[in-house]
Design a protein around this motif. Sequence first.
Motif, PDB file in Angstrom:
ATOM      1  N   ILE A  20      -5.311   3.006   1.231  1.00 26.23           N
ATOM      2  CA  ILE A  20      -5.403   3.195   2.679  1.00 26.23           C
ATOM      3  C   ILE A  20      -4.480   2.175   3.324  1.00 26.23           C
ATOM      4  N   GLY A  21      -3.454   2.642   4.016  1.00 26.12           N
ATOM      5  CA  GLY A  21      -2.474   1.725   4.588  1.00 26.12           C
ATOM      6  C   GLY A  21      -2.113   2.073   6.011  1.00 26.12           C
ATOM      7  N   GLY A  22      -0.960   1.553   6.447  1.00 26.27           N
ATOM      8  CA  GLY A  22      -0.522   1.798   7.815  1.00 26.27           C
ATOM      9  C   GLY A  22      -1.516   1.266   8.814  1.00 26.27           C
ATOM     10  N   THR A  23      -1.810   2.071   9.836  1.00 30.12           N
ATOM     11  CA  THR A  23      -2.823   1.711  10.839  1.00 30.12           C
ATOM     12  C   THR A  23      -4.011   2.656  10.747  1.00 30.12           C
ATOM     13  N   SER A  24      -4.223   3.199   9.578  1.00 24.07           N
ATOM     14  CA  SER A  24      -5.297   4.179   9.377  1.00 24.07           C
ATOM     15  C   SER A  24      -6.660   3.606   9.750  1.00 24.07           C
ATOM     16  N   LYS A  25      -7.449   4.450  10.406  1.00 26.76           N
ATOM     17  CA  LYS A  25      -8.837   4.106  10.723  1.00 26.76           C
ATOM     18  C   LYS A  25      -9.785   5.100  10.063  1.00 26.76           C
ATOM     19  N   ALA A  26      -9.401   5.564   8.894  1.00 28.11           N
ATOM     20  CA  ALA A  26     -10.216   6.528   8.162  1.00 28.11           C
ATOM     21  C   ALA A  26     -11.563   5.924   7.781  1.00 28.11           C
ATOM     22  N   VAL A  27     -12.544   6.803   7.605  1.00 29.33           N
ATOM     23  CA  VAL A  27     -13.899   6.410   7.229  1.00 29.33           C
ATOM     24  C   VAL A  27     -14.229   7.014   5.864  1.00 29.33           C
ATOM     25  N   PHE A  28     -14.675   6.173   4.946  1.00 29.89           N
ATOM     26  CA  PHE A  28     -15.098   6.622   3.624  1.00 29.89           C
ATOM     27  C   PHE A  28     -16.576   6.290   3.451  1.00 29.89           C
ATOM     28  N   GLU A  29     -17.393   7.337   3.253  1.00 27.77           N
ATOM     29  CA  GLU A  29     -18.833   7.147   3.109  1.00 27.77           C
ATOM     30  C   GLU A  29     -19.358   7.886   1.888  1.00 27.77           C
ATOM     31  N   ASP A  30     -20.217   7.212   1.132  1.00 31.06           N
ATOM     32  CA  ASP A  30     -20.975   7.844   0.047  1.00 31.06           C
ATOM     33  C   ASP A  30     -20.083   8.481  -1.009  1.00 31.06           C
ATOM     34  N   ASN A  31     -18.989   7.818  -1.353  1.00 31.33           N
ATOM     35  CA  ASN A  31     -18.105   8.302  -2.405  1.00 31.33           C
ATOM     36  C   ASN A  31     -18.321   7.513  -3.695  1.00 31.33           C
ATOM     37  N   ILE A  32     -17.898   8.103  -4.813  1.00 32.95           N
ATOM     38  CA  ILE A  32     -17.870   7.424  -6.099  1.00 32.95           C
ATOM     39  C   ILE A  32     -16.412   7.242  -6.494  1.00 32.95           C
ATOM     40  N   VAL A  33     -16.012   5.989  -6.724  1.00 36.67           N
ATOM     41  CA  VAL A  33     -14.607   5.661  -7.010  1.00 36.67           C
ATOM     42  C   VAL A  33     -14.601   4.892  -8.329  1.00 36.67           C
ATOM     43  N   THR A  34     -14.043   5.487  -9.375  1.00 40.42           N
ATOM     44  CA  THR A  34     -14.291   4.924 -10.700  1.00 40.42           C
ATOM     45  C   THR A  34     -13.130   5.116 -11.672  1.00 40.42           C
ATOM     46  N   ASP A  35     -13.009   4.191 -12.617  1.00 33.65           N
ATOM     47  CA  ASP A  35     -12.193   4.328 -13.836  1.00 33.65           C
ATOM     48  C   ASP A  35     -10.688   4.478 -13.592  1.00 33.65           C
ATOM     49  N   SER A  36     -10.134   3.712 -12.651  1.00 35.98           N
ATOM     50  CA  SER A  36      -8.673   3.671 -12.522  1.00 35.98           C
ATOM     51  C   SER A  36      -8.138   2.449 -13.257  1.00 35.98           C
ATOM     52  N   PRO A  37      -7.013   2.586 -13.970  1.00 31.12           N
ATOM     53  CA  PRO A  37      -6.434   1.421 -14.649  1.00 31.12           C
ATOM     54  C   PRO A  37      -5.716   0.466 -13.705  1.00 31.12           C
ATOM     55  N   SER A  38      -5.560   0.841 -12.417  1.00 27.14           N
ATOM     56  CA  SER A  38      -4.823   0.001 -11.466  1.00 27.14           C
ATOM     57  C   SER A  38      -5.628  -0.354 -10.228  1.00 27.14           C
ATOM     58  N   GLY A  39      -6.911  -0.129 -10.233  1.00 22.11           N
ATOM     59  CA  GLY A  39      -7.741  -0.535  -9.108  1.00 22.11           C
ATOM     60  C   GLY A  39      -8.461   0.619  -8.449  1.00 22.11           C
ATOM     61  N   GLY A  40      -9.607   0.302  -7.834  1.00 25.58           N
ATOM     62  CA  GLY A  40     -10.426   1.332  -7.210  1.00 25.58           C
ATOM     63  C   GLY A  40      -9.938   1.737  -5.838  1.00 25.58           C
ATOM     64  N   ILE A  41     -10.136   0.857  -4.845  1.00 24.62           N
ATOM     65  CA  ILE A  41      -9.698   1.111  -3.473  1.00 24.62           C
ATOM     66  C   ILE A  41      -8.796  -0.041  -3.041  1.00 24.62           C
ATOM     67  N   LEU A  42      -7.645   0.297  -2.464  1.00 20.23           N
ATOM     68  CA  LEU A  42      -6.715  -0.683  -1.923  1.00 20.23           C
ATOM     69  C   LEU A  42      -6.568  -0.459  -0.428  1.00 20.23           C
ATOM     70  N   CYS A  43      -6.856  -1.489   0.377  1.00 23.33           N
ATOM     71  CA  CYS A  43      -6.622  -1.463   1.820  1.00 23.33           C
ATOM     72  C   CYS A  43      -5.438  -2.388   2.099  1.00 23.33           C
ATOM     73  N   ARG A  44      -4.381  -1.867   2.728  1.00 30.70           N
ATOM     74  CA  ARG A  44      -3.185  -2.673   2.949  1.00 30.70           C
ATOM     75  C   ARG A  44      -2.602  -2.357   4.324  1.00 30.70           C
ATOM     76  N   GLY A  45      -1.459  -2.971   4.634  1.00 32.54           N
ATOM     77  CA  GLY A  45      -0.853  -2.758   5.949  1.00 32.54           C
ATOM     78  C   GLY A  45      -1.729  -3.344   7.038  1.00 32.54           C
ATOM     79  N   ARG A  46      -1.959  -2.577   8.090  1.00 27.51           N
ATOM     80  CA  ARG A  46      -2.806  -3.013   9.201  1.00 27.51           C
ATOM     81  C   ARG A  46      -4.011  -2.087   9.366  1.00 27.51           C
ATOM     82  N   THR A  47      -4.424  -1.485   8.296  1.00 27.68           N
ATOM     83  CA  THR A  47      -5.545  -0.558   8.382  1.00 27.68           C
ATOM     84  C   THR A  47      -6.816  -1.234   8.881  1.00 27.68           C
ATOM     85  N   GLU A  48      -7.572  -0.489   9.660  1.00 33.32           N
ATOM     86  CA  GLU A  48      -8.910  -0.898  10.089  1.00 33.32           C
ATOM     87  C   GLU A  48      -9.906   0.161   9.633  1.00 33.32           C
ATOM     88  N   CYS A  49      -9.790   0.525   8.378  1.00 38.42           N
ATOM     89  CA  CYS A  49     -10.643   1.575   7.818  1.00 38.42           C
ATOM     90  C   CYS A  49     -12.087   1.089   7.690  1.00 38.42           C
TER      91      CYS A  49
END
Length: 307
Positions: free
Chosen positions: A32-61
């Motif tokens: 999630i990057g840029g200026t995104s204000k996305a909402v993530f609720e009740d998700n399952i995020v699993t088993d990535s070799p490079s990381g689960g969730i990345l927040c970068r840029g100026r996001t206010e997610c």
Amino acid sequence: HGKDSGILLEDAAGGVYTHNVVTKNVVSNIIIGGTSKAVFEDNIVTDSPSGGILCRGRTECTLIRNRIEHNAIANLAVLDNAKPLVRNNTVRNGTGRGLVLTGSAQGLFKDNQIEGNRTAGLYVGGHAKPMLLQNTVEGSGASGMVIEDWAEGVFTDNVFRDNDSAAVAVQGRSRPLMERTVIEHHGNGGIWLGERAGGTIKDTTIVGSEPSTSWRRGRRVRTKVLQAESPGKLRAGDERVPSIGAVPRECSKAIALIFNPGQEAHKAIGVVQLPPIQTRNPTPPPLAPPPKAFLVPRAPSTPSRAA
């Protein structure tokens, strides 16, 4: 199962993402990057070799009630100038760190359960300045929380339990404000204060640790106990505090710890900064730059053990 990210949001992308399973993507499951204000609720995020969730840029997610687990490098990473709201998530069983905050990251992190990560449960570095309230960090394979580099921030009402190394390690030139921290059952150190770290640490309760294992400080830190009735029988004016030895780096700040009596717990109600101690080498070597994990796509790699 993608070769890139499972979900990639940039610029001003928004939306609500709920009840998804995002798994085994090569370049982070969710970015999630840029200026995104996305909402993530009740998700399952699993088993990535490079990381689960990345927040970068100026996001206010916003991340609420997600289960982020079994990811490499970091289950959740917040970089750059990101300022997310992260509440009631479970961040667990990663093969690297649990939650990483670096760059100039800010944001509110409240009521999260961070458990069973292979290295540090919480890492705060760079120039990060987050607010962490009422989180529980337990069962980490290294320290419960590491605060280093030039990081600041507010850390209030957090609980650290049964982590493999120190509950909290404050080092580098970091200046955190830590209040009402509860530390339970840490045989290898409660709070480590080293290097040229500063800030304020107060109203800390340490339960289930011997006085000799509750505080650790740099070998050149001089201390003076202003009030003491702890099990170690320190007296007011003693220039020592309970310690399990020396951090193998110098400290240029002195601290004064104030203890209250307690049977099963002893409580430090104040840490007072005193003038710097003059050393032969007052100018430290430059610190390493903040970690750059997640800044560019990367192939799967075998994680190494770190703080």
